[in-house]
Design an enzyme around this catalytic site. Structure first.
Site, short mmCIF file in Angstrom:
data_model
loop_
_atom_site.label_atom_id
_atom_site.label_comp_id
_atom_site.label_asym_id
_atom_site.label_seq_id
_atom_site.Cartn_x
_atom_site.Cartn_y
_atom_site.Cartn_z
N ASP A 1 0.80 -1.22 0.00
CA ASP A 1 0.00 0.00 0.00
C ASP A 1 0.84 1.28 0.00
OD1 ASP A 1 1.00 -0.08 2.55
OD2 ASP A 1 -0.93 0.09 3.57
N TYR B 1 11.11 5.19 -0.65
CA TYR B 1 12.07 4.20 -0.16
C TYR B 1 13.38 4.21 -0.96
CZ TYR B 1 8.94 1.88 3.16
OH TYR B 1 8.14 1.59 4.24
#
Length: 438
Positions: free
Chosen positions: A170, A260
């Site tokens: 998600d 990330y």
């Protein structure tokens, strides 16, 4: 319409109430007969059982609740398995984060060598669980949130090629919701083109159906000028998205990176705010896990409470919407982790990639990136794919050499000397959580 039996694997997770409340919200689209909480941690599963029982009695007393450590009880006859298991729990996550930090490297649960340590544990536990599901519920759909997703997906592809599984994350939803918050968009109007690996990708286009055009160039300019709105976020997440803003301003003039990617491209900045003695694992233990204990105590002290502090959230919504798309053959679109098989034509076909897919009663239908991807992204992905495949090789072959090669190739690692030191330390602390490496 048939009522469904849902097993939440990793039932003791702090995300379970949000998933349950989301399921209950879709009463008509997702009729529910029984919720089963399955977790090898008896105490955590029992605690969550108290919370889930409270919520069901308030909203859906007709739904049966089963709390179990027994896989036969958990999976026999179930229709969906929502998986969010965490092999080793938060205590091992803490080691995943702190050991690399000791050597000056990124300490993160899914990225870098901490992610590889977690991946070795996850493969062992997850594949065992899939074996149980294949035995007791061969027709069930596994909707998987268990990390590290790319490594899990690759290992399942090898051992259980015919199992009905959808691997989802998600994080792209979180990014899109932040764009909504920062600039006033509505992500429900987005048709996004995104590609990469899990926690390792880029938005190429965000088409807004209400405006009839790609708004990604506009979004990038707004990020450059205004930054992202991180107000109200936990400090560690706010820092992550601030570094994402820097990546857009300094390195990606045309593409929007997954936040990330900071752990691979801006490792120095990712490390700036890291406390080697108090990491994200400690934050979660002191917040989400403490909340579970506090809520259980509150319910026990006052069973007639009107409400408790849990609500539906995007984490739960994403997995429930996938289940509904399967049940009703809706062909809704999601970012999913799937075998490449030419979807990104200039990337190795056996890579496990994260791309847009349609979900229907048959399963997953990926969207093709017909023109391929830029060399920078391709080169980064090829190296990461190779490292992850070596790690999966190491798991199946019980090969120390392959594990060392995977650790050395990981893009957060400067040299093989450090890779070997960290690998040896992880072997020692993980013990039986890992397969034996020879």
């Amino acid at each position: 319409m048939k009522k469904n039996v849902v097993t939440i694997a990793g039932g003791g997770s702090g995300y379970t109430p949000g998933i349950l409340l989301t399921v209950l919200k879709f009463k008509e689209e997702f009729p529910l007969k029984e919720i089963r909480l399955y977790d090898i941690d008896e105490q955590r599963n029992s605690d969550m059982g108290i919370i889930v029982d409270f919520l069901l009695k308030k909203q859906r007393p007709d739904v049966k609740l089963t709390v179990t450590q027994d896989p036969e009880t958990a999976f026999t006859g179930c229709d969906f398995v929502f998986s969010q298991i965490r092999a080793g729990g938060m205590k091992m996550r803490e080691k995943d984060e702190k050991i690399p930090l000791k050597y000056g490297l990124v300490g993160q649960e899914t990225c870098g060598l901490g992610g590889f340590s977690y991946g070795m544990r996850s493969m062992k536990s997850f594949l065992e669980m899939v074996g149980f599901i294949e035995k007791y519920a061969p027709n069930a759909w596994i909707l998987n949130y268990t990390n590290p997703e790319s490594i899990i997906a690759e290992s399942v592809r090898r051992k259980f090629p015919n199992i009905k599984i959808i691997n989802a994350c998600d994080q792209t939803i979180s990014i899109e919701e932040l764009l909504d918050k920062s600039f006033g968009y509505d992500r429900k109007n987005f048709i996004a083109q995104y590609y990469g690996l899990n926690h390792f990708g880029w938005y190429k286009e965000i088409y807004d159906v209400t405006r009839g055009k790609d708004i990604l160039p506009e979004i990038i300019e707004k990020i450059k000028k205004q930054g992202l709105d991180v107000s109200g976020m936990e400090p560690s997440w706010a820092h992550t998205y601030n570094v994402m803003t820097d990546m857009v301003r300094e390195f990606f003039p045309k593409y929007l990176p997954n936040n990330y990617l900071q752990y691979y491209l801006y490792e120095d900045r990712a490390l700036e705010k890291e406390n080697p003695n108090y990491t994200r694992a400690n934050e979660v233990m002191d917040s989400r896990l403490k909340k579970i204990k506090d809520t259980v105590a509150e319910i026990k002290a006052n069973p007639n409470l009107d409400t408790i502090d849990y609500a539906t959230e995007s984490h739960g919504l994403y997995i429930v919407e996938m289940a509904i798309s399967i049940l009703h053959n809706k062909n809704d679109r999601f970012m999913l982790i799937v075998p490449n098989k030419g979807a990104i034509p200039n990337l190795r076909p056996d890579a496990v990639v994260e791309i847009p897919c349609y979900v229907n009663a048959k399963g997953v239908e990926p969207v093709s990136m017909r023109e391929g991807i830029p060399d920078l992204h391709k080169g980064m992905m090829e190296a990461q794919v190779a490292a992850e495949k070596l790690l999966v090789d190491a798991f199946f072959e019980h090969s120390y050499q392959k594990a060392l090669e995977a650790f050395a190739l990981n893009q957060t690692v400067p040299n093989a000397t450090i890779a070997k030191k960290i690998l040896n330390e992880f072997i020692e602390v993980n013990g039986d959580y890992w397969v034996e490496l020879k």
